[in-house]
Design a protein around this motif. Structure first.
Motif, PDB file in Angstrom:
ATOM      1  N   GLY A 117       0.795  -1.236   0.000  1.00  0.00           N
ATOM      2  CA  GLY A 117       0.000   0.000   0.000  1.00  0.00           C
ATOM      3  C   GLY A 117       0.819   1.274   0.000  1.00  0.00           C
ATOM      4  N   ARG A 118       1.917   1.288  -0.755  1.00  0.00           N
ATOM      5  CA  ARG A 118       2.771   2.475  -0.728  1.00  0.00           C
ATOM      6  C   ARG A 118       2.968   3.119  -2.094  1.00  0.00           C
ATOM      7  NH1 ARG A 118       8.092   1.108   1.404  1.00  0.00           N
ATOM      8  NH2 ARG A 118       7.813  -1.143   1.101  1.00  0.00           N
ATOM      9  N   ALA A 119       2.128   2.763  -3.080  1.00  0.00           N
ATOM     10  CA  ALA A 119       2.342   3.252  -4.447  1.00  0.00           C
ATOM     11  C   ALA A 119       1.607   4.561  -4.719  1.00  0.00           C
ATOM     12  CB  ALA A 119       1.883   2.198  -5.459  1.00  0.00           C
ATOM     13  N   PRO A 206      -4.041  -2.699  -1.686  1.00  0.00           N
ATOM     14  CA  PRO A 206      -4.203  -2.258  -0.291  1.00  0.00           C
ATOM     15  C   PRO A 206      -4.756  -0.834  -0.147  1.00  0.00           C
ATOM     16  CG  PRO A 206      -2.147  -3.465  -0.517  1.00  0.00           C
ATOM     17  CD  PRO A 206      -2.730  -3.356  -1.897  1.00  0.00           C
ATOM     18  N   GLN A 207      -4.302   0.101  -1.000  1.00  0.00           N
ATOM     19  CA  GLN A 207      -4.824   1.464  -0.891  1.00  0.00           C
ATOM     20  C   GLN A 207      -6.134   1.672  -1.651  1.00  0.00           C
ATOM     21  OE1 GLN A 207      -1.611   4.772  -0.358  1.00  0.00           O
ATOM     22  NE2 GLN A 207      -1.005   3.595  -2.134  1.00  0.00           N
ATOM     23  N   GLY A 208      -6.666   0.637  -2.254  1.00  0.00           N
ATOM     24  CA  GLY A 208      -7.845   0.844  -3.100  1.00  0.00           C
ATOM     25  C   GLY A 208      -7.397   1.449  -4.424  1.00  0.00           C
ATOM     26  N   THR A 422       0.527   2.820   7.848  1.00  0.00           N
ATOM     27  CA  THR A 422       1.318   1.879   7.057  1.00  0.00           C
ATOM     28  C   THR A 422       1.316   2.218   5.566  1.00  0.00           C
ATOM     29  OG1 THR A 422      -0.584   0.409   6.755  1.00  0.00           O
ATOM     30  CG2 THR A 422       0.825  -0.012   8.654  1.00  0.00           C
ATOM     31  N   THR A 423       0.320   2.958   5.087  1.00  0.00           N
ATOM     32  CA  THR A 423       0.235   3.208   3.637  1.00  0.00           C
ATOM     33  C   THR A 423       0.659   4.642   3.309  1.00  0.00           C
ATOM     34  OG1 THR A 423      -2.043   4.031   3.614  1.00  0.00           O
ATOM     35  CG2 THR A 423      -1.744   1.629   3.539  1.00  0.00           C
ATOM     36  N   LEU A 424       0.911   4.843   2.019  1.00  0.00           N
ATOM     37  CA  LEU A 424       1.224   6.193   1.548  1.00  0.00           C
ATOM     38  C   LEU A 424       0.073   7.153   1.847  1.00  0.00           C
ATOM     39  CD1 LEU A 424       2.884   8.232  -0.088  1.00  0.00           C
ATOM     40  CD2 LEU A 424       2.103   7.097  -2.173  1.00  0.00           C
ATOM     41  N   ARG A 425      -1.152   6.695   1.663  1.00  0.00           N
ATOM     42  CA  ARG A 425      -2.321   7.524   2.006  1.00  0.00           C
ATOM     43  C   ARG A 425      -2.319   7.893   3.489  1.00  0.00           C
ATOM     44  NH1 ARG A 425      -6.308   8.140  -1.524  1.00  0.00           N
ATOM     45  NH2 ARG A 425      -5.859   7.179  -3.534  1.00  0.00           N
TER      46      ARG A 425
END
Lengths: 442, 442
Positions: A117-119, A206-208, A422-425
């Motif tokens: 989830g980091r893109a 993961p980020q949708g 944990t995610t970029l968002r």
């Protein structure tokens, strides 16, 4: 909770300064060495930065004699960085003019999966006839057409990202049903530019949706950003211009019914950092001395649609420049450069020196304290939600920022001391998009 | 030096058997979990295998209820594996019908850079109308057109890979010249399918060209393989057919002036391995029991261009099947399946069981010794240069092959006991391509 800065490290070769590769410390082969970038990503993560970012274009940009040209393909590079980091966001540019939405949607969704989830995707329409000529075209499509295609491209891409509900995979071993087929849907998109049936061939990530980033500041670019972008990278030379841009973009987003806090605005800054202001200026001057002006003059002439001979090095810019309307790409950057030269009455040679560090982004030479001061000043003056940090020299410029400037910003409670999500968002404080398919099938 | 086997691990989800995900041991979410594939790549590397391989198509294949559908984008996946391995080759499928050569050439060159010369590209033209409908088309282009485009695509791609000489980057800091611009050349390709100026925006990669792999066995496919492929993955059910295919392809390559030893032929084998033959057959039977025949019947009907109702489960295949000429993709696989059913007089249900493991590839249930025997037999009978190992269940089937079959092959001096080179080309004993640009500019 007090408002916090967002910091992105915009990474390029061995530094944004075009002459950085000529410094004794620089590895001139590092541009294609994944270990160099893995090291940079780890340094940025040590500094708890929100993300790293790589610009890109599907063409060999500029003269390969001038400086390291050519780059690793960005989704490949982001994946290699995902493998050696745990928290930092991973953003790269990809073109809507020279990709197919099905392929690109899948690639960014895949990077989002492999990174947990980091893109993030910096959406560009790609200016320049040279790129067009790698894809069967004689010339670059018109600015308006490129933006219209980009809008439809993003619509298709986000529909593909939503073509599996988050709970589509049920993995019922006893019944022998892996996914609920009703929750994996074709999108049957039919538009002016694209016809795409779908569904995507990878489940929702993961980020949708990977984070949507945008960096153009023309009229078309601003309107596109206001509609789609969740983070905006922008070049602003003065506080007043940055404030005007910030207010304009937030207002446009609000007018479209969006929460203005869900579009984060990050002006670029090229910090040249040293223990004293004099040393910082000396490093800046050394880099400027290493510029070969002929390369830069050719590029400037191309940007102005002139012959290099029309730009004598020790004279000011000529009066007969085209207008922004007559330029077919990088429109706002064109205007920024002309304004900068006129405002400070620069010769062509001086302008080349000023552009050498950040190609129009603001260069700031000073102590860590001074760099922190200008960041805080812009942040508290309605000019920025954070900054796009563009080290002139890599890795040393990033190390200096992370180890010397970040602690000051943390002491001032302007920046996180550790990752909280944990995610970029999560890092940017942006919501995870609700799945449009779920909304329509409730 | 005695001739040695080449072994490629063809990896797919939690195994090639369509019901493998239903076993208690299988993680049904592993298809999108990069750690699963990183673990598999490490196991294959422990076995000193030449390479791992991932098939692909830009479409969601099959019913998502049937088994794990959707896959991580392969160049992203290969990059994630490159980060955790040191030796093993990394091969993936990409379509010439639904990519742009500039983008794909760059992506594989980038994987070759980040892996230190371990990338391979399985060139496919992509059968099926469903894929076409993700790219603005109503139906799949004709077989002949797809192969013609594929040939031109490979020509463009290899020219782009040669658009920098190996010594183009000189990095002369004193003179301020990074690359010798005369050694970075446009390709100015003008063909029926593509116009591409170049040069590529990444320097020539460690292998010069990533390894070229091909897997189609139709007449067009064989001729394409004979001209371009350096390794060929093929489905062969019987030794006689495999020998005929092997001889034909080597002869075609020689007729085109190529060294027949520079095209390595690897039939697929689905080894189901256990301590005794009875246990292996029981595992095979258990997997067959877990197949839901309705899904497979629908797929078979689609392949035969029939209605599922035309295929009663407990009757043999009907007589009124189309001919290979009437099939628009996967032509040779169509013929292989029909021949298999007729030769062994199988009912539709039995055929579904036989296809469940390897979709037409040869399934072999037995002890490690028996698996090694059949590999040695085919290898010494002019049927194979090596094998495409397709474990029915993952990771257990790969672990069994690596830990139980590979040591036998090593004891028999049929397989390497350690890597001897660093690149994928080294492993397969294939030369590094001379740069065509250098040849023309000497």
């Amino acid at each position: 909770m007090p408002r916090k800065l967002h910091l992105n490290a915009f990474l390029m070769s061995v530094g944004h300064h075009e002459a950085s590769w000529r410094l004794p410390e620089s590895d001139p082969y590092a541009s294609w060495d994944v270990k160099h970038f893995q090291n940079l990503a780890r340094i940025a993560e040590r500094g708890k930065l929100d993300s790293v970012f790589f610009a890109d274009s599907p063409v060999l940009q500029g003269d390969p004699g001038r400086r390291p040209a050519g780059k690793l393909e960005p989704t490949v590079l982001l994946t290699a960085l995902a493998a050696v980091t745990e928290h930092i966001g991973l953003i790269a540019t990809a073109s809507t003019s020279y990709n197919e939405p099905y392929n690109l949607a899948r690639r960014f969704a895949s990077v989002d999966h492999v990174s947990g989830g980091r893109a993030g995707w910096n959406i560009v329409t790609t200016a320049g006839a040279d790129a067009a000529r790698n894809f069967g075209l004689d010339d670059v499509p018109a600015h308006r057409d490129r933006y219209e295609r980009a809008a439809e491209f993003v619509e298709v891409t986000t529909k593909l990202w939503d073509s599996w509900t988050d709970d589509a995979v049920i993995a019922d071993k006893d019944a022998g049903v892996h996914a609920d087929a009703a929750k994996v849907r074709p999108i049957n998109h039919r538009g002016r530019w694209f016809r795409v049936d779908g569904p995507l061939n990878v489940p929702r990530s993961p980020q949708g949706w990977p984070l949507l980033v945008q960096a153009g500041s023309s009229e078309d670019g601003r309107q596109f950003a206001a509609r789609y972008a969740e983070a905006v990278f922008t070049a602003q030379q003065t506080l007043a211009e940055a404030q005007a841009f910030y207010a304009d973009l937030k207002q446009r987003a609000a007018a479209l019914g969006r929460d203005p806090d869900h579009i984060k605005i990050l002006p670029g800054i090229v910090p040249v950092i040293a223990a004293t202001e004099a040393e910082a200026q000396e490093l800046d001057a050394e880099l400027e001395r290493l510029i070969s002006p002929e390369y830069a003059r050719r590029q400037l002439a191309e940007r102005f649609q002139l012959d290099p001979a029309d730009l004598p090095l020790d004279e000011p810019l000529p009066d007969n420049l085209p207008t922004e309307d007559e330029i077919e790409g990088a429109k706002s950057r064109f205007t920024l450069i002309v304004d900068l030269a006129r405002r400070e009455n620069l010769t062509v040679r001086q302008l080349i020196g000023r552009l050498g560090g950040g190609r129009g982004h603001r260069t700031f030479a000073g102590t860590p304290e001074q760099v922190a001061d200008t960041i805080e000043d812009w942040f508290h003056s309605g000019a920025a939600d954070g900054f796009n940090i563009m080290p002139a020299v890599l890795p040393s410029g990033l190390t200096a920022f992370v180890d010397q400037v970040v602690p000051i910003l943390q002491d001032r409670e302007l920046f996180r001391t550790d990752y909280e999500g944990t995610t970029l968002r999560d890092h940017y404080g942006l919501p995870r998009p609700v799945n449009s398919l779920e909304l329509t099938t409730v």
